[in-house]
Motif scaffolding. Sequence first.
Motif, PDB file in Angstrom:
ATOM      1  N   GLN A 139      49.730  51.998  45.887  1.00  0.00           N
ATOM      2  CA  GLN A 139      48.582  51.089  45.929  1.00  0.00           C
ATOM      3  C   GLN A 139      47.809  51.213  44.627  1.00  0.00           C
ATOM      4  O   GLN A 139      47.707  52.310  44.059  1.00  0.00           O
ATOM      5  N   ASP A 176      44.331  52.145  52.628  1.00  0.00           N
ATOM      6  CA  ASP A 176      45.213  51.021  52.928  1.00  0.00           C
ATOM      7  C   ASP A 176      44.781  49.703  52.302  1.00  0.00           C
ATOM      8  O   ASP A 176      45.502  48.712  52.415  1.00  0.00           O
ATOM      9  N   SER A 177      43.620  49.681  51.643  1.00  0.00           N
ATOM     10  CA  SER A 177      43.110  48.413  51.118  1.00  0.00           C
ATOM     11  C   SER A 177      42.847  48.503  49.620  1.00  0.00           C
ATOM     12  O   SER A 177      42.224  49.476  49.162  1.00  0.00           O
TER      13      SER A 177
END
Length: 318
Positions: A139, A176-177
């Motif tokens: 990410q 997760d973002s």
Amino acid sequence: MESFSLEVEYESVHVLNSDRVKSVDVHPTEPWVLLGLYSGAVCIWNYQTNNVEKSVKISESPVRSAKFMARYNTIVAAADDKFIREYDYVKMQKIIEFEAHEDYIRSLAVHPTLPYVLSAADDNAIKLWSLKKGWACMQTYTGHSHYVMQLALDPKDIGIFATASLDGTLKIWDLDSPTPKFTLDGHLKGVNCVDYFLIGEKQYLLSGSDDYTAKVWDCETKSCIQTLEGHTHNVTALCMHPELPIIVTGSEDGTVKLWDAITYRLLNTLNFGLERVWAIGYKKGSNQLVFGCDKGAIVVNLKASSLNLPSEKQGQKD
């Protein structure tokens, strides 16, 4: 609640004179401090014997962050050459190196339970790396508009972390973002350092800035509840003492200040004569603190006198 005073037991001080220390990390079980040096080296200092047990030059550029990954018997280090490197600390042999960012890497955070490492850099980005997947980038987090100076993992929620940036803000993220959950804005200049701390069950954030102040933030209300004033130069490092209700701040003014974490009163100012303070490290279960400075590193043991602890219910830069 009554306040308390502190004294520092200089009988138990250990000092290592070295090149400028930009990063310190304390091993969880061994009497070792991992130092990241401006010279481009990393070393493991045994503060009990006062010997450097391992040392390796990993880059021609400054190493701004180096961390133990004790469960793997390795260390991870990041430098101004944009590379992350992992070394076996038993043999001090390199396992992997790769270009991780587009500019100087300022900070690393090793996840305490998951096989992840976070990195933050002067390309304004934060990245999540998977050790299980050969350091694959899982990410990239964007939202800051200036250098990202430091990362801190939430001790109560393994999926949350905070960042400090020279854009003057703190941002809170979910692993997760790729975009921040929210932003904390209140410093007058860039923010250099961030850390979480708990009083009882209540969680707070600490931040230190080029505006010469540190701030205490209520994580629930997302508001600044106290500004700590007294340093005469940039606040570069901070933490909550692992065993005592004491906030510790370090600065380019060459001092360390100790603050009551309940009343926010300044308790003591320490000057070790090692010039600017760049990093603070500690080990849970110990009263020892480690400071990385221009002229080396120092371990001190804090002793609290007249201490009234709250019950749980009371709870580039160079």
